[in-house]
Design a protein around this motif. Structure first.
Motif, PDB file in Angstrom:
ATOM      1  N   LEU A  91      37.746  97.108  24.100  1.00  0.00           N
ATOM      2  CA  LEU A  91      36.623  96.582  24.784  1.00  0.00           C
ATOM      3  C   LEU A  91      37.066  94.852  25.182  1.00  0.00           C
ATOM      4  O   LEU A  91      37.752  94.148  24.166  1.00  0.00           O
ATOM      5  CB  LEU A  91      35.318  96.647  24.089  1.00  0.00           C
ATOM      6  CG  LEU A  91      34.814  97.928  24.032  1.00  0.00           C
ATOM      7  CD1 LEU A  91      33.369  97.957  23.466  1.00  0.00           C
ATOM      8  CD2 LEU A  91      34.881  98.775  25.104  1.00  0.00           C
ATOM      9  N   THR A  92      36.633  94.642  26.142  1.00  0.00           N
ATOM     10  CA  THR A  92      36.790  93.139  26.589  1.00  0.00           C
ATOM     11  C   THR A  92      35.792  92.239  25.720  1.00  0.00           C
ATOM     12  O   THR A  92      34.996  92.719  24.996  1.00  0.00           O
ATOM     13  CB  THR A  92      36.469  92.804  27.921  1.00  0.00           C
ATOM     14  OG1 THR A  92      35.150  93.022  28.172  1.00  0.00           O
ATOM     15  CG2 THR A  92      37.127  93.689  28.967  1.00  0.00           C
TER      16      THR A  92
ATOM     17  N   GLU B 130      32.416  92.522  26.885  1.00  0.00           N
ATOM     18  CA  GLU B 130      31.895  94.085  26.604  1.00  0.00           C
ATOM     19  C   GLU B 130      31.348  94.164  24.867  1.00  0.00           C
ATOM     20  O   GLU B 130      30.565  94.663  24.640  1.00  0.00           O
ATOM     21  CB  GLU B 130      32.767  95.092  26.701  1.00  0.00           C
ATOM     22  CG  GLU B 130      32.783  95.318  28.365  1.00  0.00           C
ATOM     23  CD  GLU B 130      34.008  96.125  28.667  1.00  0.00           C
ATOM     24  OE1 GLU B 130      34.242  96.494  29.839  1.00  0.00           O
ATOM     25  OE2 GLU B 130      34.922  96.488  28.028  1.00  0.00           O
TER      26      GLU B 130
ATOM     27  N   PHE C  48      38.434  83.841  28.473  1.00  0.00           N
ATOM     28  CA  PHE C  48      39.051  85.032  28.303  1.00  0.00           C
ATOM     29  C   PHE C  48      37.916  86.120  28.229  1.00  0.00           C
ATOM     30  O   PHE C  48      38.184  87.285  27.657  1.00  0.00           O
ATOM     31  CB  PHE C  48      39.852  85.182  27.070  1.00  0.00           C
ATOM     32  CG  PHE C  48      40.624  84.033  26.815  1.00  0.00           C
ATOM     33  CD1 PHE C  48      41.772  83.481  27.459  1.00  0.00           C
ATOM     34  CD2 PHE C  48      40.141  82.802  26.093  1.00  0.00           C
ATOM     35  CE1 PHE C  48      42.428  82.377  27.498  1.00  0.00           C
ATOM     36  CE2 PHE C  48      40.891  81.590  25.903  1.00  0.00           C
ATOM     37  CZ  PHE C  48      41.884  81.489  26.591  1.00  0.00           C
TER      38      PHE C  48
ATOM     39  N   ARG D 130      39.213  89.570  28.911  1.00  0.00           N
ATOM     40  CA  ARG D 130      40.372  89.919  28.085  1.00  0.00           C
ATOM     41  C   ARG D 130      39.981  91.090  27.080  1.00  0.00           C
ATOM     42  O   ARG D 130      38.864  90.689  26.341  1.00  0.00           O
ATOM     43  CB  ARG D 130      41.250  88.881  27.766  1.00  0.00           C
ATOM     44  CG  ARG D 130      42.470  89.546  27.200  1.00  0.00           C
ATOM     45  CD  ARG D 130      43.278  87.920  26.639  1.00  0.00           C
ATOM     46  NE  ARG D 130      43.835  87.208  27.743  1.00  0.00           N
ATOM     47  CZ  ARG D 130      44.561  86.338  27.384  1.00  0.00           C
ATOM     48  NH1 ARG D 130      45.065  86.242  26.184  1.00  0.00           N
ATOM     49  NH2 ARG D 130      44.943  85.467  28.112  1.00  0.00           N
ATOM     50  N   ARG D 131      40.757  92.129  26.928  1.00  0.00           N
ATOM     51  CA  ARG D 131      40.637  92.922  25.864  1.00  0.00           C
ATOM     52  C   ARG D 131      40.567  92.270  24.255  1.00  0.00           C
ATOM     53  O   ARG D 131      41.468  91.452  24.410  1.00  0.00           O
ATOM     54  CB  ARG D 131      41.478  94.256  25.848  1.00  0.00           C
ATOM     55  CG  ARG D 131      41.215  94.935  27.107  1.00  0.00           C
ATOM     56  CD  ARG D 131      41.386  96.381  26.957  1.00  0.00           C
ATOM     57  NE  ARG D 131      41.037  97.048  28.417  1.00  0.00           N
ATOM     58  CZ  ARG D 131      42.115  98.015  28.850  1.00  0.00           C
ATOM     59  NH1 ARG D 131      42.673  98.623  28.110  1.00  0.00           N
ATOM     60  NH2 ARG D 131      41.805  98.338  30.019  1.00  0.00           N
TER      61      ARG D 131
ATOM     62  N   LEU E 138      43.943  89.277  22.252  1.00  0.00           N
ATOM     63  CA  LEU E 138      43.473  87.831  21.814  1.00  0.00           C
ATOM     64  C   LEU E 138      44.275  87.514  20.731  1.00  0.00           C
ATOM     65  O   LEU E 138      44.893  88.264  19.902  1.00  0.00           O
ATOM     66  CB  LEU E 138      42.026  87.816  21.453  1.00  0.00           C
ATOM     67  CG  LEU E 138      40.982  87.755  22.428  1.00  0.00           C
ATOM     68  CD1 LEU E 138      39.443  87.794  21.840  1.00  0.00           C
ATOM     69  CD2 LEU E 138      41.085  87.077  23.590  1.00  0.00           C
ATOM     70  N   SER E 139      44.752  86.007  20.560  1.00  0.00           N
ATOM     71  CA  SER E 139      45.421  85.396  19.565  1.00  0.00           C
ATOM     72  C   SER E 139      44.526  85.415  18.373  1.00  0.00           C
ATOM     73  O   SER E 139      43.305  85.841  18.424  1.00  0.00           O
ATOM     74  CB  SER E 139      45.788  84.152  19.833  1.00  0.00           C
ATOM     75  OG  SER E 139      44.709  83.366  19.843  1.00  0.00           O
TER      76      SER E 139
ATOM     77  N   MET F 120      41.451  83.291  18.316  1.00  0.00           N
ATOM     78  CA  MET F 120      40.576  83.656  19.215  1.00  0.00           C
ATOM     79  C   MET F 120      39.784  85.058  18.660  1.00  0.00           C
ATOM     80  O   MET F 120      38.397  85.012  19.002  1.00  0.00           O
ATOM     81  CB  MET F 120      41.176  84.112  20.801  1.00  0.00           C
ATOM     82  CG  MET F 120      41.616  82.898  21.431  1.00  0.00           C
ATOM     83  SD  MET F 120      39.833  81.969  22.089  1.00  0.00           S
ATOM     84  CE  MET F 120      40.627  80.495  22.518  1.00  0.00           C
TER      85      MET F 120
ATOM     86  N   LEU G  78      32.961 103.472  27.764  1.00  0.00           N
ATOM     87  CA  LEU G  78      34.307 102.504  28.095  1.00  0.00           C
ATOM     88  C   LEU G  78      35.566 102.903  27.131  1.00  0.00           C
ATOM     89  O   LEU G  78      36.676 102.889  27.554  1.00  0.00           O
ATOM     90  CB  LEU G  78      33.861 101.089  27.644  1.00  0.00           C
ATOM     91  CG  LEU G  78      32.852 100.560  28.585  1.00  0.00           C
ATOM     92  CD1 LEU G  78      32.204  99.137  28.013  1.00  0.00           C
ATOM     93  CD2 LEU G  78      33.383 100.145  29.862  1.00  0.00           C
ATOM     94  N   HIS G  79      35.284 103.281  25.787  1.00  0.00           N
ATOM     95  CA  HIS G  79      36.518 103.746  25.015  1.00  0.00           C
ATOM     96  C   HIS G  79      37.012 104.932  25.852  1.00  0.00           C
ATOM     97  O   HIS G  79      38.084 104.936  25.818  1.00  0.00           O
ATOM     98  CB  HIS G  79      35.818 104.000  23.753  1.00  0.00           C
ATOM     99  CG  HIS G  79      35.271 103.076  22.641  1.00  0.00           C
ATOM    100  ND1 HIS G  79      36.010 102.085  22.731  1.00  0.00           N
ATOM    101  CD2 HIS G  79      34.297 103.250  21.925  1.00  0.00           C
ATOM    102  CE1 HIS G  79      35.505 101.390  21.752  1.00  0.00           C
ATOM    103  NE2 HIS G  79      34.441 101.813  21.332  1.00  0.00           N
TER     104      HIS G  79
ATOM    105  N   ARG H 112      39.133 103.962  28.888  1.00  0.00           N
ATOM    106  CA  ARG H 112      40.377 102.861  28.448  1.00  0.00           C
ATOM    107  C   ARG H 112      41.398 103.756  28.133  1.00  0.00           C
ATOM    108  O   ARG H 112      42.388 103.297  28.497  1.00  0.00           O
ATOM    109  CB  ARG H 112      39.876 101.988  27.644  1.00  0.00           C
ATOM    110  CG  ARG H 112      38.754 101.063  27.952  1.00  0.00           C
ATOM    111  CD  ARG H 112      39.271  99.744  28.768  1.00  0.00           C
ATOM    112  NE  ARG H 112      38.420  99.414  29.639  1.00  0.00           N
ATOM    113  CZ  ARG H 112      37.260  98.564  29.219  1.00  0.00           C
ATOM    114  NH1 ARG H 112      37.210  97.982  28.252  1.00  0.00           N
ATOM    115  NH2 ARG H 112      36.513  97.959  30.017  1.00  0.00           N
TER     116      ARG H 112
ATOM    117  N   ASN I  15      49.620  81.346  15.851  1.00  0.00           N
ATOM    118  CA  ASN I  15      49.760  82.452  16.152  1.00  0.00           C
ATOM    119  C   ASN I  15      50.117  82.702  17.677  1.00  0.00           C
ATOM    120  O   ASN I  15      49.636  82.145  18.388  1.00  0.00           O
ATOM    121  CB  ASN I  15      48.473  83.417  16.012  1.00  0.00           C
ATOM    122  CG  ASN I  15      48.032  83.106  14.554  1.00  0.00           C
ATOM    123  OD1 ASN I  15      47.264  82.402  14.172  1.00  0.00           O
ATOM    124  ND2 ASN I  15      48.559  83.989  13.627  1.00  0.00           N
TER     125      ASN I  15
ATOM    126  N   PRO J 275      46.201  77.616  20.904  1.00  0.00           N
ATOM    127  CA  PRO J 275      46.722  78.597  21.492  1.00  0.00           C
ATOM    128  C   PRO J 275      45.966  78.990  22.641  1.00  0.00           C
ATOM    129  O   PRO J 275      44.638  78.899  22.585  1.00  0.00           O
ATOM    130  CB  PRO J 275      46.745  79.762  20.621  1.00  0.00           C
ATOM    131  CG  PRO J 275      45.519  79.435  19.395  1.00  0.00           C
ATOM    132  CD  PRO J 275      45.776  77.973  19.458  1.00  0.00           C
TER     133      PRO J 275
ATOM    134  N   GLY K 206      44.349  81.594  24.214  1.00  0.00           N
ATOM    135  CA  GLY K 206      43.801  82.890  24.429  1.00  0.00           C
ATOM    136  C   GLY K 206      44.469  83.778  23.472  1.00  0.00           C
ATOM    137  O   GLY K 206      45.321  83.764  22.735  1.00  0.00           O
TER     138      GLY K 206
END
Lengths: 315, 368, 243
Positions: free
Chosen positions: A93-94, A97, A127, A130-131, A135-136, A139, B13-14, B17, C39, C241, C243
């Motif tokens: 999920l982002t 979400e 982000f 972003r899923r 992420l790093s 994050m 959503l899962h 995806r 990272n 970093p 993101g």
């Protein structure tokens, strides 16, 4: 009693006959940052799972804001923001979400508590589509913190939140924690990074399932009365090897760019060491007395535990 | 209610995806139904037969011609004595032998009953079943024409004798059986894996510390999959109707309702499995081994329940597909209504309640 | 000094994402070389390329004198690898693990037996040699796992965050092992998040966003950036970093 956020009395826990926690007692005051410092396998995660009501203690009792973690586990879960060691949000999920889902689960919304999480969320906002899995590390850790704050908990329980995270992200993370503390949040956390002890109000040094020492970072260092001599040199490892041969058999350890020497009962003077090294051809050394840090204390304490054989393992 | 809705949205959503899983979930049932179905329908073409006609009269010749004209069979050999039957079957010259009893035409109109025997080589049970069923159909239609003026039933009595594998079930057995098995497996696997995955990735830890109650988590998990499974069930029904010509003689609404109930039961069973498995592999293994093998072997899907040893027969009573197969056969083929299947329906409904209840009770609110 | 790793313009792209952007560096025999970075800075990708696990997009890279494009399989025989997640088989005993890894690298039975005894003396485990790995404390496993990674006398050993979460005492024992290994001529290539450990390296290389931002001895870098510790140098260089 009013000021106590967490109270634990005599908590013990074993898995398959292996003692993980042994008679753990402590108190965390409301509004303080309390750190449990110890290596992997010290029992930190087990302790935090007990505090967050995810597992049951074998012996002893724990209270979070006066609520027993066994009987009142539902209430405990409502007032704590627990972040597990492992990243435990939905990777597919982002960011948005995830936040939205957990907000609904806790019966709240992002906007309702935005003031609380805005500092953390602002970092994540670029982000948000972003899923989470992409992420790093830094994050992910912020997202997990956001999730834990979404229901405005009274206390944060952060298990190894900074493990494997780089130094820069760790600094940012600590800044956020201090802002939360300023807002009145109680924060309990575990870490294996000794240098993070200095950022806590009080710490407990955890080793092999026992608390070796509790107190403020300065207080612990002072209470030791360790006589610490710091030696710097270009050939650090060679110096360390030489110092280990000192007749008084002090404890000699590498500490970054220096060697820390803690003398035994006999005591060592700066001149003793300087002379000893000079005789062996080390000319460039700088020798000075220094204040011990938490890591020095931890080393001394844990070595003591090993010698006494009280660690139960005997390795 | 908002929590529940939020949970369902998250599950969807899962699902969206993870398109690969979707392909498997929808692809496998279609593939399996097609494979099972075609293995059966394709083979019945020009099957070799032998005929032992002990009457040699007008009627037996008529029936033999009708069999040959059907296009399904070729008469390879006409036998002279019963002693030859074994030899033609063994040598493979014929897959089945039609034996007309003596004085066939003479006995046909009377009380006596004319006799036809089909001796089939059931070492390939599917073909044997098909052959006997097709032959039976031909005999029946011949009989129907005969009796038109005076409807006296069962003038010709057909006896089937399955050598090597007696008492085969009908051709329509396979599609309902496959349906029951696939729906059961796919549904149970879907839900069992989805909770196990949350345990594996650690997200269960986060759910546990939230105020969600076990029932909310379980219901939230089942709901989205009801939709998916129902689509799956409809796909399978459409396939069996259009591709295999399985009729729907009974009420379509009742049929769909039964499918829905059955999928909910299977999904709940999946949830129950997930409460005892800690990772996806275990969940998958349990679903496969505890569901697939017993479903195939014990539900009457392949082996008739009546022929099993008493212990296994007793075991088959706890196999949900057994009831579902009976229900769909009743509705689709026999065209009966709820009055004929209410018992089976009740059993499945009761199982659903038990599975959901056990899951809620068994659901751990802690990590150990 | 003899070079055991030479990389010129080492680049690795994953689609449009540049994980390693023209990295140029070399590591000498017996050197302790530290790779630092946030990272996602590209450390793991770089290590995987040098271990022959990933094919670089471009650049000239030789490891132990062998080309990473053409001789990846031979490189694998000449290196040792240990990561934080790499663990010995928890359900095998210490001796069984040693025998297994010795076998993988084709060590003869008698060498394995001798090495087992040497290791037992060095790490003091003879008494518990038949204990399952799963029953040992984490720090202890790391030491054993390192010793096994260098058992076949590789030219280079790659250590990916080997001391993560290990207690301070064991961490120092681990570094003793590293120094001893390097003194025997085995190059040690290590990544770490502990900045004090960066100080123990002879040279460090700091990466950010797939590029090398600085290389040099800890003392030189501190002087260059006017910083009191490698931690400060790191914070000055490594951008947060993206993101």
């Amino acid at each position: 009693m009013e000021d106590v956020a967490v109270k634990a009395e005599g908590i013990s826990k074993a898995y398959n006959g292996h003692r993980v926690l042994e008679n753990i007692s402590f108190q965390i005051e409301k509004g303080e940052v309390f750190g449990f410092i110890g290596p992997d396998g010290a029992g930190k995660t087990t302790l935090f799972r007990i505090l967050s009501s995810l597992i049951l203690p074998e012996k002893g009792e724990a209270f979070v804001y006066g609520l027993n973690v066994v009987d009142k586990y539902r209430d405990v879960r409502n007032i704590t923001g627990y972040v597990a060691e492992r990243f435990s949000l939905y990777r597919d999920l982002t960011v948005e979400e995830n936040i939205r889902f957990f907000a609904t689960v806790f019966g709240t919304t992002l906007s309702e508590n935005y003031d609380l999480i805005k500092d953390v969320y602002r970092n994540l906002e670029p982000f948000k589509n972003r899923r989470a899995g992409r992420l790093s590390g830094g994050m992910k850790q912020k997202l997990a913190l956001c999730r834990a704050l979404i229901h405005r908990p009274q206390i944060l329980l952060l298990d190894e939140s900074t493990t494997g995270v780089d130094a820069v992200s760790r600094r940012e993370f600590w800044e956020m924690l201090h802002k939360l503390k300023a807002g009145g949040m109680t924060i309990a956390l575990t870490t294996s990074y000794m240098d993070e002890a200095a950022k806590c109000d009080r710490v407990a040094l955890l080793y092999n399932g026992r608390i070796m020492k509790t107190g403020s970072p300065d207080g612990i260092a002072d209470s030791f009365g360790l006589d610490l001599i710091q030696v710097r040199s270009q050939r650090l490892y060679a110096v360390k090897k030489e110092l280990e041969k000192l007749p008084s058999a002090p404890s000699v350890s590498l500490f970054g760019d220096s060697v820390h020497v803690i003398s035994g009962e006999k005591g060592l003077s700066l001149e003793d060491i300087e002379g000893f090294l000079k005789k062996r051809g080390f000319e460039d050394t700088q020798v000075e007395r220094s204040r011990p840090g938490i890591e020095d204390c931890f080393l001394a304490l844990s070595r003591g535990y090993k010698k006494k054989g009280t660690d139960g393992e005997g390795y | 209610m908002k929590r529940f809705a939020g949970f369902v949205i998250k599950e969807f959503l899962h699902i969206f995806r993870d398109y690969r899983t979707m392909v498997i979930l929808f692809g496998i049932p279609v593939a399996q139904i097609l494979i099972f179905g075609f293995v059966i329908t394709n083979e019945i073409r020009d099957v070799d037969l032998a005929v032992l006609d002990m009457s040699r009269d007008e009627e037996t010749r008529g029936i033999t011609e009708r069999v040959e004209a059907s296009g399904y069979f070729t008469i390879q050999k006409r036998l002279e004595s019963p002693g030859e039957i074994e030899a033609v079957l063994r040598s493979g010259t014929a897959r089945a032998v039609i034996v007309f009893g003596q004085r066939f035409a003479e006995r046909l109109p009377g009380e006596d009953k004319a006799q036809i025997q089909i001796v089939a080589d059931a070492s390939d049970p599917n073909t044997a079943t098909l052959v006997t069923n097709y032959l039976n159909a031909i005999f029946t239609s011949y009989e129907m024409e005969l009796v038109k003026p005076s409807p006296v039933p069962h003038l010709i009595e057909t006896q089937e004798r399955m050598v090597y594998n007696p008492n085969m079930e009908g051709v329509y057995m396979f599609v309902p059986g496959t349906m029951a098995m696939i729906l059961m497996l796919i549904c149970a696997m879907m839900t069992s894996i989805t909770i196990a995955r949350e345990k594996e990735t650690g997200t269960m830890e986060t759910l546990l510390v939230s105020p969600l109650r076990p029932f909310q988590i379980i219901a939230g998990k089942i709901t989205p999959y009801i939709v998916l499974s129902f689509i799956n069930a409809i796909t399978i029904l459409l396939l069996s109707y259009f591709v295999f010509g399985l009729p729907v003689h009974g009420s379509l609404v009742l049929l769909l309702a039964q499918c829905l109930l059955y999928t909910v039961m299977a999904l709940s069973l999946g949830i129950l499995i997930s409460t005892v498995s800690n990772n996806q592999v275990t969940a998958m293994m349990i679903s496969m081994f505890t569901l697939m093998i017993p479903t195939i072997l014990l539900s009457g899907f392949i082996y008739p329940v009546e022929n099993m040893p008493p212990l296994l027969q007793w075991l088959s009573y706890i196999m949900p597909p057994r009831y579902f197969i009976e229900i769909i056969k009743n509705i689709m083929i026999k065209g009966t209504g709820i009055l004929f299947v209410w018992q089976q329906t009740l059993v499945i409904a009761a199982m659903t309640v038990v599975f959901v209840g056990a899951s809620v009770l068994n659901f751990k609110v802690r990590l150990e | 000094m003899e070079k055991v790793i030479e990389a010129v313009d080492m680049t690795k792209k994953f689609g449009s994402f540049v994980a390693n952007d023209s990295l140029t560096f070399n590591v000498g025999r017996g050197e302790i070389f530290g790779l630092l970075g946030a990272n996602g800075a590209g450390k793991t990708t770089a290590i995987r390329i040098m271990c022959g696990l990933l094919r670089p997009t471009s650049g000239k890279i030789t490891v132990a004198g062998m080309n990473v494009y053409r001789q990846a399989e031979r490189i694998k025989r000449r290196i040792g690898y240990m990561s934080q997640s790499f663990s010995l088989y928890e359900d095998l005993t210490i001796l069984e693990n040693i025998r297994f890894y010795g076998g993988i690298y084709g060590l003869p039975e008698r060498v394995i037996r001798r090495k087992s005894q040497e290791l037992a003396e060095k790490l003091d485990f003879w008494r518990i040699r038949n204990s399952l790995i799963g029953s040992l404390p984490p720090g202890w496993k790391q030491k054993l796992s390192f010793s096994i990674a260098v058992m076949h006398r590789p030219d280079i050993v790659f250590l990916d965050e080997p001391t993560s979460g290990v207690d301070p005492d064991t961490r120092r024992q681990f570094w003793d092992l590293i120094y001893e290994t390097a003194a025997e001529g085995i190059t040690v290539f290590v990544t770490t998040h502990y900045m004090d450990e960066a100080e123990y390296c002879e040279r460090v290389c700091i990466m950010a966003d797939g590029r090398i931002e600085a290389t040099g001895s800890p003392a030189d870098l501190k002087e260059l950036y006017g910083a009191g510790s490698i931690d400060d140098v790191f914070v000055k260089i490594a951008r947060p970093p993206r993101g």
